[in-house]
Enzyme design. Structure first.
Site, PDB file in Angstrom:
ATOM      1  N   GLU B 143       0.860  -1.188   0.000  1.00 55.76           N
ATOM      2  CA  GLU B 143       0.000   0.000   0.000  1.00 55.76           C
ATOM      3  C   GLU B 143       0.895   1.235   0.000  1.00 55.76           C
ATOM      4  O   GLU B 143       1.421   1.620   1.039  1.00 55.76           O
ATOM      5  CB  GLU B 143      -0.889  -0.039   1.246  1.00 55.76           C
ATOM      6  CG  GLU B 143      -1.986   1.015   1.258  1.00 55.76           C
ATOM      7  CD  GLU B 143      -2.706   1.068   2.606  1.00 55.76           C
ATOM      8  OE1 GLU B 143      -2.253   0.382   3.536  1.00 55.76           O
ATOM      9  OE2 GLU B 143      -3.689   1.802   2.715  1.00 55.76           O
ATOM     10  N   ASN B 235     -12.365   5.953   3.022  1.00 51.24           N
ATOM     11  CA  ASN B 235     -11.203   6.505   3.714  1.00 51.24           C
ATOM     12  C   ASN B 235     -10.104   6.825   2.732  1.00 51.24           C
ATOM     13  O   ASN B 235      -9.836   6.055   1.816  1.00 51.24           O
ATOM     14  CB  ASN B 235     -10.699   5.507   4.761  1.00 51.24           C
ATOM     15  CG  ASN B 235     -11.771   5.165   5.770  1.00 51.24           C
ATOM     16  OD1 ASN B 235     -12.377   4.111   5.711  1.00 51.24           O
ATOM     17  ND2 ASN B 235     -12.028   6.073   6.690  1.00 51.24           N
ATOM     18  N   GLY B 270     -16.261   0.116  13.373  1.00 50.26           N
ATOM     19  CA  GLY B 270     -17.104   1.025  14.153  1.00 50.26           C
ATOM     20  C   GLY B 270     -16.521   2.424  14.211  1.00 50.26           C
ATOM     21  O   GLY B 270     -17.126   3.326  14.762  1.00 50.26           O
ATOM     22  N   THR B 271     -15.310   2.614  13.642  1.00 51.11           N
ATOM     23  CA  THR B 271     -14.663   3.922  13.712  1.00 51.11           C
ATOM     24  C   THR B 271     -14.405   4.515  12.329  1.00 51.11           C
ATOM     25  O   THR B 271     -14.680   5.679  12.078  1.00 51.11           O
ATOM     26  CB  THR B 271     -13.297   3.806  14.429  1.00 51.11           C
ATOM     27  OG1 THR B 271     -13.499   3.190  15.678  1.00 51.11           O
ATOM     28  CG2 THR B 271     -12.647   5.160  14.601  1.00 51.11           C
ATOM     29  N   ASP B 294      -7.384  -3.910   8.137  1.00 55.33           N
ATOM     30  CA  ASP B 294      -6.361  -2.856   8.132  1.00 55.33           C
ATOM     31  C   ASP B 294      -5.704  -2.796   9.515  1.00 55.33           C
ATOM     32  O   ASP B 294      -5.385  -1.732  10.036  1.00 55.33           O
ATOM     33  CB  ASP B 294      -6.971  -1.492   7.776  1.00 55.33           C
ATOM     34  CG  ASP B 294      -5.915  -0.485   7.310  1.00 55.33           C
ATOM     35  OD1 ASP B 294      -6.207   0.713   7.232  1.00 55.33           O
ATOM     36  OD2 ASP B 294      -4.767  -0.926   7.044  1.00 55.33           O
ATOM     37  N   LEU B 328      -6.575   9.012  11.547  1.00 54.18           N
ATOM     38  CA  LEU B 328      -6.723   7.586  11.816  1.00 54.18           C
ATOM     39  C   LEU B 328      -5.560   6.817  11.220  1.00 54.18           C
ATOM     40  O   LEU B 328      -5.090   7.133  10.127  1.00 54.18           O
ATOM     41  CB  LEU B 328      -8.032   7.063  11.205  1.00 54.18           C
ATOM     42  CG  LEU B 328      -9.310   7.405  11.949  1.00 54.18           C
ATOM     43  CD1 LEU B 328     -10.518   6.926  11.152  1.00 54.18           C
ATOM     44  CD2 LEU B 328      -9.318   6.769  13.330  1.00 54.18           C
ATOM     45  N   GLY B 330      -4.932   3.047  10.657  1.00 58.51           N
ATOM     46  CA  GLY B 330      -5.237   1.628  10.723  1.00 58.51           C
ATOM     47  C   GLY B 330      -6.218   1.323  11.845  1.00 58.51           C
ATOM     48  O   GLY B 330      -6.835   2.202  12.429  1.00 58.51           O
TER      49      GLY B 330
END
Lengths: 255, 375
Positions: B143, B235, B270-271, B294, B328, B330
C-alpha cells in the site's frame, strides 16, 4: 385396499412417512434381513434434475443408508434391457420388495407404465406418453424438446410382486385417475387399477384427490380413519427395542 | 473448491448438524471434506459408493468459509513494514494468532516505506499454505508509496514517490522483485499510472485504487486499464459528491468493462466508517464488498504507543491515531469483530448466534478452538 384420506398434502405425506417408519420397525431388519423399499424410477443420471439428485436431496442425504444398499436404474447403461433384467435379479437377491411406495400419473399410470402397458410387465424401457412428457416439462424449463421421451421403469408385474404397495395421490388433477383406479374395473389403460388384485394395498390421498369418487366411498373410508390411524401410532424405535424388555406386539391391521 | 475430489484414499469427514453458506443463504446442510478439499456428497454416494469415515457434530452452529484478510499491517507487536532480520517469524506469529479470529488466509500489508525496506522485507515473505501453524499467506499487499500527498493519511510524506519518470521501471526499482506480491494500492491520478496498472495486471497482480484524489473519470479509466479493487472505501479518498462521486462512484458506474465486478475493502471496526455509510455502500453494490481489518501491530495488545512502519501510533480502545494527531492510522479490531459490527450495521439475516468464532479449520483440519468448545 385401505383408502386413507387426509385433509391436506402435508398431512398425507406425514401419515405415509409414519406408516413406512412403523413398517420398518415391525419388520426388524438386520444385516441379513433387508427391508427393501421400492420406488418408481426416472430421468437419466447426468441431468441436474436427475432421479439421482432427486433421491439424494430428498431422501438419501437425510438417512444413514449405505450407498451399496441403494439401487437405481441406470438410464445411461449400454445395454438397457440387460440393465433392466439385472435389476429384477437384484430385487430377487434382496428377498423381494417388502413395500413399494409410488405415486399415480394423471393418466393413471404407476411408475412409467403408461396406458396400454401389460399388467404383468417386468422392468423394461418404456416410451413416455404425451401426458407424462407434458407433466415432466416443468423440470426442463417448460421446453418440450428437452424432455426425455424414454425411461426405464419397473413393470406392473414387478410391483405386484411386492408384499405391500402404497400409492400416494394428492391434488385435484389426480382425482379422475384415482376414480378410475379404484371405482372402475381392472384395466390396462389405467395401470394402477391392477392393485385391486393385490392382497395388501394402501392408497393415501388428500381431500382434493377424492373429488371424483362417490360420496359413499369417501364416507366409508373416512369412517375407518379411527382404526387406520392406529397404524401410525408411534412404536418403539429399533434402538429402543434393544433395551426394552416388554415390547407390546403390534400387528398391522388387516381388512 | 474446484478440482478433483481430494485423494481418493484419504478419510472422508462429514460435518453435520450445522448451517452452511450457499447461494447467499444459510442452509441446513452437511459439509463433506476429504484430503483438504470440499466434496460433492452426491458423487461420493453414487459413484464411489462410500459413506463418511468420521462425523463431526457442529452443535447447530454456522460453518462459514474461513475469513480472508487482504489488508493487515501486522499485529501482536509485529510490524510487517519493519526491516528486521527475521521477518519470517513475525509473519508466522501473526499467522498463528489470527486463527482465533477466524482468518485462514491473509495478505501481509506494507505501508509506504523507503526502498531499502521493500528490498529487505519483500523477499522474506513468500506465499505459503495455511495449516495448524497458522493462516496461509496469499501474497503481499503493497500500500504505497505511489499515492496522493493530500490523501496519504498515516503514510509518511517523506517516502511518497511517483513513477512519472520511468513508469513500471520506477515501481520495480522501489519494490524489487514482485514474485511475492499480490496486491498493489496506488493513486491513479499519478502520471503514467495506466502503464503501471497494465504492467501489474499483466503479471497477475491485483491493482487497487486508494489514498487518492482521483475523480470518477480517472477511476473509471484506471479500471479499464485493469484495476479491480478499492482500498478501504471512503477513507483516504475524495468524499462522495453528487456531481462527482469520485472513486466511491465506481460502485454504481455504468462505464466499466462489461461483466467486470469492482471489489472494495471496508473497515467495519465502528470507527473508520459510519454504519450509515456502510449500508449505503452495501446496498449500492453488495457483491463487491470485502471486509478488511487494516490491522496494525497494536492488534491484540493494549493501549499505548506502538509503531507502524516509519510512524508512531497511539492506541486507545478500538481507535488508533498517528501520535499527536487526529489522523486515523489503521485499526485494531480483529476480523471477527469487524464481521459482527457489519452484521449489526446492515442487519441482514438475523441469527440466534452472535457470530463468535468457536473453531477454525484449514483444509478440513482443526487449527484453532475456543476454550469453551474444547472437550
Amino acid at each position: 385396499m385401505k383408502l386413507i384420506i387426509l385433509e391436506h398434502y402435508s398431512q398425507a405425506s406425514e401419515w405415509a412417512a409414519k406408516y413406512i417408519r412403523n413398517r420398518i420397525i415391525q419388520f426388524n431388519p438386520g444385516p441379513e434381513k433387508y427391508f427393501t423399499l421400492g420406488l418408481p424410477t426416472g430421468l437419466p443420471r447426468d441431468h441436474p434434475e436427475s432421479y439421482h439428485s432427486f433421491m439424494w436431496n430428498n431422501f438419501f442425504k437425510h438417512i444413514d443408508i449405505h450407498p451399496e444398499n441403494t439401487h437405481i436404474l441406470d438410464g445411461n447403461a449400454v445395454d438397457l434391457q440387460a440393465e433392466c433384467d439385472a435389476f429384477e435379479e437384484k430385487i430377487k437377491a434382496a428377498g423381494g420388495i417388502e413395500l413399494f411406495v409410488g405415486g399415480i400419473g394423471p393418466d393413471g399410470h404407476i411408475a412409467f407404465n403408461e396406458p396400454g402397458s401389460s399388467l404383468v410387465s417386468r422392468t423394461r424401457v418404456k416410451t413416455l406418453a404425451m401426458d407424462t412428457i407434458l407433466a415432466n416439462a416443468r423440470f426442463f424449463d417448460g421446453e418440450l424438446t428437452k424432455v426425455p421421451t424414454m425411461a426405464l421403469t419397473v413393470g406392473v408385474g414387478t410391483v405386484m410382486d411386492a408384499r405391500e404397495v402404497m400409492i400416494l395421490i394428492t391434488g385435484a388433477h389426480k382425482a379422475f385417475a384415482l376414480y378410475k383406479a379404484i371405482e372402475e374395473g381392472v384395466n390396462h389403460m389405467w395401470t394402477v387399477s391392477a392393485f385391486q388384485q393385490h392382497p395388501r394395498t394402501v392408497f393415501v390421498c388428500d381431500e382434493d384427490a377424492t373429488l371424483e369418487l362417490k360420496v359413499k366411498t369417501v364416507k366409508y373410508f373416512k369412517g375407518l380413519m379411527l382404526v387406520h390411524n392406529k397404524l401410525v401410532d408411534p412404536l418403539y424405535s429399533i434402538k429402543e427395542k434393544e433395551t426394552e424388555k416388554s415390547q407390546s406386539s403390534k400387528k398391522p391391521y388387516s381388512d | 473448491m474446484r478440482g478433483e475430489q481430494g485423494a481418493a484414499g484419504a478419510r472422508v469427514l462429514q460435518f453435520t448438524n450445522c448451517r452452511i453458506l450457499r447461494g447467499g443463504k444459510l442452509l441446513r446442510e452437511d459439509l463433506w471434506v476429504r484430503g483438504g478439499r470440499i466434496l460433492d456428497p452426491e458423487k461420493l454416494f453414487f459413484e464411489e459408493r462410500r459413506v463418511a469415515d468420521e462425523r463431526r457434530d457442529c452443535g447447530g452452529r454456522i460453518l462459514a468459509p474461513g475469513f480472508i484478510d487482504v489488508q493487515i499491517n501486522g499485529g501482536f507487536g509485529v510490524d510487517f513494514s519493519q526491516a528486521t532480520e527475521d521477518v519470517g517469524s513475525g509473519v508466522a506469529l501473526v499467522a498463528r494468532r489470527i486463527l482465533s479470529h477466524g482468518v485462514t488466509s491473509f495478505c501481509p500489508t506494507l505501508v509506504t516505506s523507503p526502498p531499502e525496506v521493500y528490498h529487505k522485507v519483500v523477499p522474506q515473505i513468500p506465499v505459503k499454505s495455511g495449516g495448524p501453524h497458522g493462516a496461509g499467506v496469499l501474497g503481499l499487499h503493497l500500500e504505497g508509496p505511489f499515492i496522493s500527498r493530500e490523501k496519504r493519511g498515516a503514510h509518511p510524506e517523506a517516502h511518497l514517490r511517483s513513477f512519472e519518470a520511468d513508469a513500471f521501471q520506477d515501481l520495480l526499482a522501489t519494490y524489487g522483485p514482485l514474485d511475492n506480491v499480490r496486491i498493489v494500492t496506488l493513486a491513479p491520478e499519478l502520471g503514467r499510472s495506466h502503464e503501471v496498472i497494465r504492467a501489474l495486471t499483466a503479471r497477475g497482480i491485483c491493482v487497487s485504487l486508494g489514498h487518492s484524489v482521483a475523480d470518477l473519470r480517472a477511476a473509471e479509466d484506471a479500471v479499464w486499464s485493469g484495476a479491480t479493487f478499492i482500498t478501504h472505501l471512503f477513507n483516504a479518498m475524495l468524499p462522495f459528491h453528487h456531481r462527482d462521486p469520485g472513486i466511491v462512484g465506481l460502485l454504481t458506474s455504468d462505464r466499466l468493462p462489461a461483466g467486470r465486478c469492482i471489489f472494495y475493502g471496508m473497515i467495519a471496526d465502528g470507527t473508520h466508517t459510519n454504519p450509515a455509510a456502510l449500508r449505503i455502500a452495501h446496498r449500492a453494490h453488495p457483491q463487491g464488498l470485502v471486509l478488511v481489518t487494516d490491522a496494525i501491530p497494536a492488534l491484540g495488545l493494549g493501549n499505548g504507543r506502538h509503531t507502524l512502519g516509519q510512524q508512531e501510533v497511539e492506541v486507545d480502545g478500538l481507535t488508533a491515531y498517528v501520535a499527536g494527531t487526529k489522523t486515523l492510522s489503521g485499526s485494531i479490531a480483529p476480523m471477527d469483530v469487524c464481521v459482527r459490527h457489519f452484521l449489526q450495521a446492515t442487519d441482514f439475516v438475523v441469527l440466534d448466534d452472535s457470530l463468535h468464532v468457536q473453531a477454525t479449520y484449514i483444509s478440513g483440519e482443526l487449527v484453532w478452538q475456543a476454550d469453551a468448545a474444547r472437550q
